[in-house]
Design a protein around this motif. Structure first.
Motif, PDB file in Angstrom:
ATOM      1  N   VAL A   1       6.086  12.370   1.714  1.00  0.00           N
ATOM      2  CA  VAL A   1       6.536  13.031   2.937  1.00  0.00           C
ATOM      3  C   VAL A   1       7.979  12.605   3.176  1.00  0.00           C
ATOM      4  O   VAL A   1       8.386  11.512   2.772  1.00  0.00           O
ATOM      5  N   GLN A   2       8.769  13.472   3.796  1.00  0.00           N
ATOM      6  CA  GLN A   2      10.164  13.142   4.079  1.00  0.00           C
ATOM      7  C   GLN A   2      10.315  12.662   5.517  1.00  0.00           C
ATOM      8  O   GLN A   2       9.695  13.198   6.434  1.00  0.00           O
ATOM      9  N   TRP A   3      11.150  11.650   5.679  1.00  0.00           N
ATOM     10  CA  TRP A   3      11.462  11.101   6.995  1.00  0.00           C
ATOM     11  C   TRP A   3      12.905  11.439   7.324  1.00  0.00           C
ATOM     12  O   TRP A   3      13.818  11.043   6.613  1.00  0.00           O
ATOM     13  N   ASP A   4      13.089  12.192   8.402  1.00  0.00           N
ATOM     14  CA  ASP A   4      14.423  12.633   8.791  1.00  0.00           C
ATOM     15  C   ASP A   4      14.924  11.796   9.963  1.00  0.00           C
ATOM     16  O   ASP A   4      14.486  11.998  11.097  1.00  0.00           O
TER      17      ASP A   4
ATOM     18  N   TRP B   1      13.239   8.997   2.413  1.00  0.00           N
ATOM     19  CA  TRP B   1      14.328   9.112   3.390  1.00  0.00           C
ATOM     20  C   TRP B   1      15.105  10.403   3.144  1.00  0.00           C
ATOM     21  O   TRP B   1      15.317  10.807   1.997  1.00  0.00           O
ATOM     22  N   GLU B   2      15.542  11.041   4.222  1.00  0.00           N
ATOM     23  CA  GLU B   2      16.281  12.297   4.125  1.00  0.00           C
ATOM     24  C   GLU B   2      17.749  12.020   3.784  1.00  0.00           C
ATOM     25  O   GLU B   2      18.649  12.075   4.627  1.00  0.00           O
ATOM     26  N   GLY B   3      18.000  11.680   2.516  1.00  0.00           N
ATOM     27  CA  GLY B   3      19.353  11.454   2.023  1.00  0.00           C
ATOM     28  C   GLY B   3      19.510  12.107   0.669  1.00  0.00           C
ATOM     29  O   GLY B   3      18.520  12.407  -0.012  1.00  0.00           O
ATOM     30  N   TYR B   4      20.744  12.336   0.264  1.00  0.00           N
ATOM     31  CA  TYR B   4      20.973  13.029  -1.008  1.00  0.00           C
ATOM     32  C   TYR B   4      22.426  12.862  -1.438  1.00  0.00           C
ATOM     33  O   TYR B   4      23.294  12.505  -0.637  1.00  0.00           O
ATOM     34  N   CYS B   5      22.668  13.114  -2.719  1.00  0.00           N
ATOM     35  CA  CYS B   5      24.027  13.120  -3.258  1.00  0.00           C
ATOM     36  C   CYS B   5      24.582  14.528  -3.144  1.00  0.00           C
ATOM     37  O   CYS B   5      23.979  15.488  -3.659  1.00  0.00           O
ATOM     38  N   GLN B   6      25.721  14.678  -2.510  1.00  0.00           N
ATOM     39  CA  GLN B   6      26.298  16.001  -2.302  1.00  0.00           C
ATOM     40  C   GLN B   6      26.698  16.673  -3.608  1.00  0.00           C
ATOM     41  O   GLN B   6      26.690  17.899  -3.701  1.00  0.00           O
ATOM     42  N   VAL B   7      27.039  15.877  -4.599  1.00  0.00           N
ATOM     43  CA  VAL B   7      27.405  16.439  -5.904  1.00  0.00           C
ATOM     44  C   VAL B   7      26.169  16.978  -6.615  1.00  0.00           C
ATOM     45  O   VAL B   7      26.136  18.128  -7.075  1.00  0.00           O
ATOM     46  N   HIS B   8      25.114  16.176  -6.690  1.00  0.00           N
ATOM     47  CA  HIS B   8      23.951  16.577  -7.475  1.00  0.00           C
ATOM     48  C   HIS B   8      23.082  17.608  -6.766  1.00  0.00           C
ATOM     49  O   HIS B   8      22.387  18.392  -7.430  1.00  0.00           O
ATOM     50  N   GLU B   9      23.107  17.628  -5.452  1.00  0.00           N
ATOM     51  CA  GLU B   9      22.319  18.632  -4.748  1.00  0.00           C
ATOM     52  C   GLU B   9      22.886  20.038  -4.939  1.00  0.00           C
ATOM     53  O   GLU B   9      22.207  21.037  -4.717  1.00  0.00           O
ATOM     54  N   ARG B  10      24.105  20.121  -5.400  1.00  0.00           N
ATOM     55  CA  ARG B  10      24.769  21.413  -5.585  1.00  0.00           C
ATOM     56  C   ARG B  10      24.166  22.224  -6.742  1.00  0.00           C
ATOM     57  O   ARG B  10      24.246  23.451  -6.766  1.00  0.00           O
TER      58      ARG B  10
ATOM     59  N   ASP C   1       0.800  -1.217   0.000  1.00  0.00           N
ATOM     60  CA  ASP C   1       0.000   0.000   0.000  1.00  0.00           C
ATOM     61  C   ASP C   1       0.837   1.273   0.000  1.00  0.00           C
ATOM     62  O   ASP C   1       0.384   2.315  -0.467  1.00  0.00           O
ATOM     63  N   LYS C   2       2.034   1.176   0.576  1.00  0.00           N
ATOM     64  CA  LYS C   2       2.880   2.348   0.731  1.00  0.00           C
ATOM     65  C   LYS C   2       4.335   1.994   0.412  1.00  0.00           C
ATOM     66  O   LYS C   2       4.706   0.809   0.424  1.00  0.00           O
ATOM     67  N   VAL C   3       5.128   3.037   0.152  1.00  0.00           N
ATOM     68  CA  VAL C   3       6.534   2.850  -0.190  1.00  0.00           C
ATOM     69  C   VAL C   3       7.412   3.646   0.774  1.00  0.00           C
ATOM     70  O   VAL C   3       7.104   4.807   1.088  1.00  0.00           O
ATOM     71  N   LEU C   4       8.477   3.005   1.242  1.00  0.00           N
ATOM     72  CA  LEU C   4       9.555   3.716   1.923  1.00  0.00           C
ATOM     73  C   LEU C   4      10.727   3.693   0.959  1.00  0.00           C
ATOM     74  O   LEU C   4      11.238   2.620   0.617  1.00  0.00           O
ATOM     75  N   PHE C   5      11.147   4.880   0.497  1.00  0.00           N
ATOM     76  CA  PHE C   5      12.224   4.952  -0.490  1.00  0.00           C
ATOM     77  C   PHE C   5      13.500   5.498   0.152  1.00  0.00           C
ATOM     78  O   PHE C   5      13.485   6.561   0.764  1.00  0.00           O
ATOM     79  N   LEU C   6      14.591   4.754  -0.048  1.00  0.00           N
ATOM     80  CA  LEU C   6      15.870   5.117   0.554  1.00  0.00           C
ATOM     81  C   LEU C   6      16.982   5.060  -0.505  1.00  0.00           C
ATOM     82  O   LEU C   6      16.872   4.305  -1.463  1.00  0.00           O
ATOM     83  N   PRO C   7      18.140   5.735  -0.324  1.00  0.00           N
ATOM     84  CA  PRO C   7      18.304   6.832   0.623  1.00  0.00           C
ATOM     85  C   PRO C   7      18.164   8.207  -0.012  1.00  0.00           C
ATOM     86  O   PRO C   7      18.341   9.221   0.659  1.00  0.00           O
ATOM     87  N   ASP C   8      17.863   8.282  -1.333  1.00  0.00           N
ATOM     88  CA  ASP C   8      17.932   9.551  -2.053  1.00  0.00           C
ATOM     89  C   ASP C   8      16.556  10.194  -2.201  1.00  0.00           C
ATOM     90  O   ASP C   8      15.743   9.773  -3.026  1.00  0.00           O
ATOM     91  N   LYS C   9      16.322  11.246  -1.427  1.00  0.00           N
ATOM     92  CA  LYS C   9      15.016  11.900  -1.453  1.00  0.00           C
ATOM     93  C   LYS C   9      14.723  12.546  -2.805  1.00  0.00           C
ATOM     94  O   LYS C   9      13.563  12.610  -3.236  1.00  0.00           O
ATOM     95  N   HIS C  10      15.760  13.036  -3.488  1.00  0.00           N
ATOM     96  CA  HIS C  10      15.519  13.724  -4.759  1.00  0.00           C
ATOM     97  C   HIS C  10      15.085  12.742  -5.852  1.00  0.00           C
ATOM     98  O   HIS C  10      14.143  13.019  -6.601  1.00  0.00           O
ATOM     99  N   LEU C  11      15.760  11.608  -5.950  1.00  0.00           N
ATOM    100  CA  LEU C  11      15.331  10.595  -6.909  1.00  0.00           C
ATOM    101  C   LEU C  11      13.925  10.120  -6.571  1.00  0.00           C
ATOM    102  O   LEU C  11      13.086   9.922  -7.467  1.00  0.00           O
TER     103      LEU C  11
END
Length: 373
Positions: free
Chosen positions: A208-211, A231-240, A183-193
């Motif tokens: 919704v974001q989970w921190d 999930w509250e994760g991201y790539c430091q290169v692409h978030e730039r 019914d639901k998805v938990l997606f890790l670790p990249d919030k932007h993708l």
């Protein structure tokens, strides 16, 4: 790196079998290093295959047998007959190679310090704690999906909970699979993708974001009112990358095309002309007409490679001099490559990546589910 620094930094990395580069290898000149690498490769012959990720520096990829995305490279290794797989990438990539290669193949990471920051943003203890809270807050079934850019233990966790792995190219299919199973998805670790995939599926309003770093500010009951928990994760290169980088490119050259990776922020993805994985970025530039301009929104080494590989196309970095390389990839120094190769010639394996058998088996299940879709 001095010994004291090395010991202090040890806790930052997933593996505790870090080996310091011997002093004799620290000051090698480029010509000598290249000569020694080639001599070692001649000696080892078909017993070794070198994988160079698209984000790796030129001094590594010029020695690679295969260049490409992380999972694509692992498949190349599995299809080879080489006894030794040297992965010019980061830890999670070498783990994936160990999962899908034969048991008699050894996967070597030249420097064990090459540990992806985004993969480290979803550690097993944090995920276990979040999972306990989220599943206790709803009677509905949550299916976890982890991006390929994660450690083997997270891939194994997802398999155990009925979930799977995805790449940036098939994340939407992984979401569709998950909603068929639950019914639901938990997606890790990249919030932007995750957010970009939700938009692709017209589910942007259901996220919704989970921190995990702010447990008191994250309400599990409120989170599971949504269909997608990111999930509250991201790539430091692409978030730039920022939307104003695209605006500046187009102000300088109205005919310029912009292509970005789906790990970028949502507003950057919306403003770009094309969005896709590193393989898509490479294919797009390769298919471009001579004289076209393409601004690339991904790691700077790939942009530099594309400039060299396709001189007929004007390939430029999206954020100019502000574009950065991947700090984790940078740890794969060509001096380390020289060292591990010469050690193999001497009959010694250094920096071998080995995923625990039970973890490997479960992670393979998560990968198989991805392949099935």
């Amino acid at each position: 790196m001095e010994t004291a620094e090395f010991e202090t930094d040890l806790s930052l990395f997933k593996y505790d079998n870090l080996e310091q580069l011997p002093p004799a290898y620290r000051e090698l000149e480029a010509d000598e290093r290249t000569e020694r690498i080639e001599a070692a490769l001649d000696e080892l012959g078909d017993d070794v295959v070198i994988l160079g990720h698209n984000y790796q520096r030129r001094e590594i990829v010029e020695h690679a047998d295969f260049i490409g995305d992380s999972y694509q490279l692992s498949v190349e290794a599995a299809e080879s007959d080489a006894d030794y797989v040297i992965f010019g990438g980061v830890t999670f990539m070498a783990e994936s190679a160990d999962i899908i290669t034969d048991d008699d193949q050894s996967v070597i990471l030249p420097s064990m310090e090459a540990s992806c920051p985004m993969a480290g943003m979803a550690e097993a203890l944090q995920v276990d704690a979040a999972w306990a809270e989220l599943t206790a807050a709803t009677d509905e079934t949550i299916i976890p999906i982890t991006y390929m850019n994660s450690y083997a233990d997270l891939k194994a966790f997802c398999a155990e909970q009925g979930g799977l792995v995805c790449t940036s190219s098939n994340a939407h299919k992984a979401f569709e699979y998950a909603f068929e199973k639950g019914d639901k998805v938990l997606f890790l670790p990249d919030k932007h993708l995750g957010e970009n995939t939700a938009h692709r599926l017209d589910m942007a309003d259901e996220t919704v974001q989970w921190d995990p770093w702010d447990p008191e500010g994250t309400d599990a009951a409120a989170a599971v009112e949504n269909d997608i928990v990111l999930w509250e994760g991201y790539c430091q290169v692409h978030e730039r990358f920022r939307e104003d980088h695209i605006e500046q490119i187009r102000a300088d050259d109205p005919d310029a095309n912009v292509i970005v990776h789906p790990e970028c922020r949502r507003e950057v993805v919306e403003a770009a002309d094309v969005v896709g994985s590193t393989a898509t970025i490479c294919e797009t530039v390769a298919d471009a007409d001579p004289g076209e301009t393409w601004a690339i929104g991904t790691e700077i080494h790939l942009t530099n490679h594309l400039q060299r590989w396709h001189p007929e196309v004007n390939v430029i970095p999206l954020c100019g001099d502000a574009c950065m390389d991947c700090n984790a990839m940078r740890q794969i120094d060509p001096n380390y490559l020289t060292w591990v190769l010469e050690e193999l010639v001497a009959g010694r394996e250094r920096n071998v990546i080995e995923v625990a058998p039970e973890e490997k088996e479960l992670a393979q299940v998560a990968l198989d589910r991805m392949l099935d879709i």
